[in-house]
Design an enzyme around this catalytic site. Structure first.
Site, mmCIF file in Angstrom:
data_model
loop_
_atom_site.group_PDB
_atom_site.id
_atom_site.type_symbol
_atom_site.label_atom_id
_atom_site.label_comp_id
_atom_site.label_asym_id
_atom_site.label_seq_id
_atom_site.Cartn_x
_atom_site.Cartn_y
_atom_site.Cartn_z
ATOM 1 N N ARG A 215 12.609 -6.246 5.135
ATOM 2 C CA ARG A 215 12.506 -4.775 5.069
ATOM 3 C C ARG A 215 13.441 -4.088 6.065
ATOM 4 O O ARG A 215 13.448 -4.406 7.254
ATOM 5 C CB ARG A 215 11.060 -4.352 5.356
ATOM 6 C CG ARG A 215 10.923 -2.849 5.545
ATOM 7 C CD ARG A 215 9.539 -2.346 5.309
ATOM 8 N NE ARG A 215 8.593 -2.773 6.326
ATOM 9 C CZ ARG A 215 7.313 -2.450 6.304
ATOM 10 N NH1 ARG A 215 6.826 -1.720 5.318
ATOM 11 N NH2 ARG A 215 6.510 -2.881 7.248
ATOM 12 N N ARG B 274 -0.092 -9.221 13.368
ATOM 13 C CA ARG B 274 -0.703 -8.192 12.514
ATOM 14 C C ARG B 274 -1.623 -8.841 11.473
ATOM 15 O O ARG B 274 -2.679 -8.306 11.146
ATOM 16 C CB ARG B 274 0.388 -7.371 11.818
ATOM 17 C CG ARG B 274 1.088 -6.393 12.766
ATOM 18 C CD ARG B 274 2.429 -5.923 12.236
ATOM 19 N NE ARG B 274 2.360 -5.100 11.054
ATOM 20 C CZ ARG B 274 3.394 -4.841 10.250
ATOM 21 N NH1 ARG B 274 4.595 -5.335 10.522
ATOM 22 N NH2 ARG B 274 3.249 -4.080 9.198
ATOM 23 N N LYS C 124 0.838 -1.218 0.000
ATOM 24 C CA LYS C 124 0.000 0.000 0.000
ATOM 25 C C LYS C 124 0.865 1.258 0.000
ATOM 26 O O LYS C 124 0.651 2.175 -0.789
ATOM 27 C CB LYS C 124 -0.916 0.028 1.243
ATOM 28 C CG LYS C 124 -1.792 -1.203 1.412
ATOM 29 C CD LYS C 124 -2.645 -1.127 2.666
ATOM 30 C CE LYS C 124 -1.900 -1.153 3.989
ATOM 31 N NZ LYS C 124 -1.179 -2.395 4.293
ATOM 32 N N ARG D 236 -9.509 0.937 9.344
ATOM 33 C CA ARG D 236 -9.056 -0.424 9.611
ATOM 34 C C ARG D 236 -10.052 -1.215 10.426
ATOM 35 O O ARG D 236 -9.795 -2.379 10.740
ATOM 36 C CB ARG D 236 -7.749 -0.368 10.400
ATOM 37 C CG ARG D 236 -6.511 -0.516 9.578
ATOM 38 C CD ARG D 236 -5.364 -0.343 10.538
ATOM 39 N NE ARG D 236 -4.224 -1.101 10.175
ATOM 40 C CZ ARG D 236 -3.199 -0.593 9.486
ATOM 41 N NH1 ARG D 236 -3.218 0.628 9.066
ATOM 42 N NH2 ARG D 236 -2.162 -1.355 9.228
ATOM 43 N N ARG E 55 11.792 -2.133 11.359
ATOM 44 C CA ARG E 55 10.637 -1.707 12.146
ATOM 45 C C ARG E 55 10.402 -2.741 13.239
ATOM 46 O O ARG E 55 10.404 -3.939 12.959
ATOM 47 C CB ARG E 55 9.393 -1.615 11.240
ATOM 48 C CG ARG E 55 9.138 -0.226 10.730
ATOM 49 C CD ARG E 55 8.049 -0.181 9.680
ATOM 50 N NE ARG E 55 6.749 -0.711 10.078
ATOM 51 C CZ ARG E 55 5.655 -0.593 9.337
ATOM 52 N NH1 ARG E 55 5.694 0.059 8.179
ATOM 53 N NH2 ARG E 55 4.510 -1.106 9.724
HETATM 54 P P1 AP5 Z 1 4.883 -1.519 1.854
HETATM 55 O O1 AP5 Z 1 4.612 -0.725 0.639
HETATM 56 O O2 AP5 Z 1 5.475 -0.826 3.034
HETATM 57 O O3 AP5 Z 1 3.553 -2.283 2.292
HETATM 58 P P2 AP5 Z 1 2.364 -1.789 3.211
HETATM 59 O O4 AP5 Z 1 1.152 -2.518 2.747
HETATM 60 O O5 AP5 Z 1 2.310 -0.295 3.254
HETATM 61 O O6 AP5 Z 1 2.902 -2.410 4.570
HETATM 62 P P3 AP5 Z 1 3.004 -1.846 6.033
HETATM 63 O O7 AP5 Z 1 3.748 -2.889 6.796
HETATM 64 O O8 AP5 Z 1 3.542 -0.463 6.099
HETATM 65 O O9 AP5 Z 1 1.483 -1.815 6.348
HETATM 66 P P4 AP5 Z 1 0.682 -1.971 7.639
HETATM 67 O O10 AP5 Z 1 -0.682 -1.773 7.120
HETATM 68 O O11 AP5 Z 1 0.850 -3.181 8.450
HETATM 69 O O12 AP5 Z 1 1.349 -0.868 8.558
HETATM 70 P P5 AP5 Z 1 0.981 0.643 8.866
HETATM 71 O O13 AP5 Z 1 2.233 1.387 8.771
HETATM 72 O O14 AP5 Z 1 -0.212 1.112 8.124
HETATM 73 O O15 AP5 Z 1 5.791 -2.763 1.427
HETATM 74 C C1 AP5 Z 1 6.309 -3.662 2.376
HETATM 75 C C2 AP5 Z 1 7.701 -4.133 1.919
HETATM 76 O O16 AP5 Z 1 7.565 -4.882 0.720
HETATM 77 C C3 AP5 Z 1 8.656 -2.981 1.592
HETATM 78 O O17 AP5 Z 1 9.960 -3.339 1.993
HETATM 79 C C4 AP5 Z 1 8.571 -2.839 0.069
HETATM 80 O O18 AP5 Z 1 9.774 -2.366 -0.494
HETATM 81 C C5 AP5 Z 1 8.289 -4.260 -0.369
HETATM 82 N N1 AP5 Z 1 7.423 -4.323 -1.544
HETATM 83 C C6 AP5 Z 1 6.376 -3.500 -1.848
HETATM 84 N N2 AP5 Z 1 5.803 -3.877 -2.999
HETATM 85 C C7 AP5 Z 1 6.487 -4.970 -3.438
HETATM 86 C C8 AP5 Z 1 6.362 -5.828 -4.578
HETATM 87 N N3 AP5 Z 1 5.424 -5.636 -5.503
HETATM 88 N N4 AP5 Z 1 7.226 -6.860 -4.701
HETATM 89 C C9 AP5 Z 1 8.210 -7.082 -3.771
HETATM 90 N N5 AP5 Z 1 8.388 -6.298 -2.674
HETATM 91 C C10 AP5 Z 1 7.525 -5.264 -2.504
HETATM 92 O O19 AP5 Z 1 0.525 0.514 10.406
HETATM 93 C C11 AP5 Z 1 1.437 0.162 11.409
HETATM 94 C C12 AP5 Z 1 0.703 0.097 12.757
HETATM 95 O O20 AP5 Z 1 0.129 1.384 13.061
HETATM 96 C C13 AP5 Z 1 -0.485 -0.870 12.824
HETATM 97 O O21 AP5 Z 1 -0.082 -2.188 13.104
HETATM 98 C C14 AP5 Z 1 -1.297 -0.241 13.973
HETATM 99 O O22 AP5 Z 1 -0.715 -0.544 15.216
HETATM 100 C C15 AP5 Z 1 -1.126 1.250 13.723
HETATM 101 N N6 AP5 Z 1 -2.179 1.799 12.845
HETATM 102 C C16 AP5 Z 1 -2.011 2.359 11.606
HETATM 103 N N7 AP5 Z 1 -3.202 2.757 11.106
HETATM 104 C C17 AP5 Z 1 -4.139 2.444 12.039
HETATM 105 C C18 AP5 Z 1 -5.558 2.576 12.098
HETATM 106 N N8 AP5 Z 1 -6.253 3.121 11.067
HETATM 107 N N9 AP5 Z 1 -6.196 2.118 13.192
HETATM 108 C C19 AP5 Z 1 -5.520 1.576 14.230
HETATM 109 N N10 AP5 Z 1 -4.172 1.404 14.240
HETATM 110 C C20 AP5 Z 1 -3.486 1.836 13.149
#
Ligand code: AP5
Length: 230
Positions: free
Chosen positions: A141, A185, A27, A102, A174
């Protein structure tokens, strides 16, 4: 809010999107690229929370424990945060909400916020990836704590082992990318976030992007899903 602003970069009608999908589904990667290309606002709740933790703000103190365990930060905190950010305006160029909503209560409050401000959502984009691939991506990552550049083993490695290509800082992982936390997660996603896929399916705006391909191919699929040419 203005629902149909002109996008300054392309002279196109602005598009309002949210990105859904399990951790590591890409994402953030795709949101950065699309928002840069189309000149849209990119609002990542994960990035906002990580910045708050880094700066030791009140929000950061509230969120840190939940994030480390791979749990969701409570709805009231997140809804308040999004209300503040959306209330700041800037939505007339189009936007991507990355990581919000979420939970069903978050999705319902977002619908209320949009209704009050006369904004409509064009698409909820769901990034679809297998669990094995998620664990592979997140265990590979690394990031630079100074400039935030991202690396991924074995696909995108730094020139010098463990050091940022841009400023030489020691790379970090991270805390929530530890495999046990990633598994948690994923469970949290299934229990608390997956129901909102149906929420947007029922609104007929859910579109699924096959995200287990190269980043360029995912980007092409994303453009097709939102009706934009490359
Ligand atoms: P990346 O693009 O970072 O993927 P992502 O889907 O954004 O993954 P995240 O781990 O950031 O998402 P998340 O939803 O768990 O965490 P968030 O930060 O929102 O890609 C991941 C890796 O893969 C990278 O190294 C990239 O280079 C690689 N990659 C990408 N595309 C690729 C491809 N096509 N092929 C190969 N490799 C690829 O949330 C973190 C925490 O915050 C949550 O756990 C929660 O505690 C809190 N939080 C955030 N939002 C909320 C909410 N709305 N409500 C409650 N808690 C929340």
């Amino acid at each position: 809010f203005h629902e149909e602003g002109q996008n300054p970069r392309e002279g196109l009608v602005a598009v309002n999107l949210l990105f859904l999908g399990p951790p590591g589904s890409g994402k953030g990667t795709q949101a950065v690229r699309l928002s840069e290309q189309l000149g849209m606002m990119h609002l990542s709740t994960g990035d906002i929370l990580r910045e708050a933790v880094k700066n030791g703000t009140e929000l950061g103190k509230q969120a840190e424990g939940f994030m480390k365990r791979g749990e969701l930060v409570p709805d009231d905190v997140m809804i308040g945060l999004i209300e503040d950010r959306l209330g700041d305006g800037g939505l007339n160029k189009g936007f991507i909400l990355d990581g919000f909503p979420r939970t069903l209560p978050q999705a319902e409050s977002l619908r209320g916020m949009f209704g009050r401000h006369d904004v409509s959502l064009d698409k909820a984009v769901l990034f679809s990836v297998s669990e094995d691939e998620i664990v592979r991506r997140l265990s590979g990552r690394w990031y630079c704590p100074r400039c935030n550049a991202g690396y991924n083993y074995p696909a995108a490695v730094p020139r010098v082992e463990g050091q940022c290509d841009h400023d030489g800082s020691a790379l970090r992982r991270r805390p929530d990318d530890d495999e046990a936390v990633v598994r948690n997660r994923l469970e949290v996603y299934k229990k608390q976030t997956r129901p909102i896929e149906d929420f947007y399916r029922e609104e007929s705006i859910l579109t699924v992007v096959e995200a287990e391909q190269t980043p360029d191919d995912v980007y092409r699929a994303l453009l097709a899903a939102i009706g934009r040419q490359n």
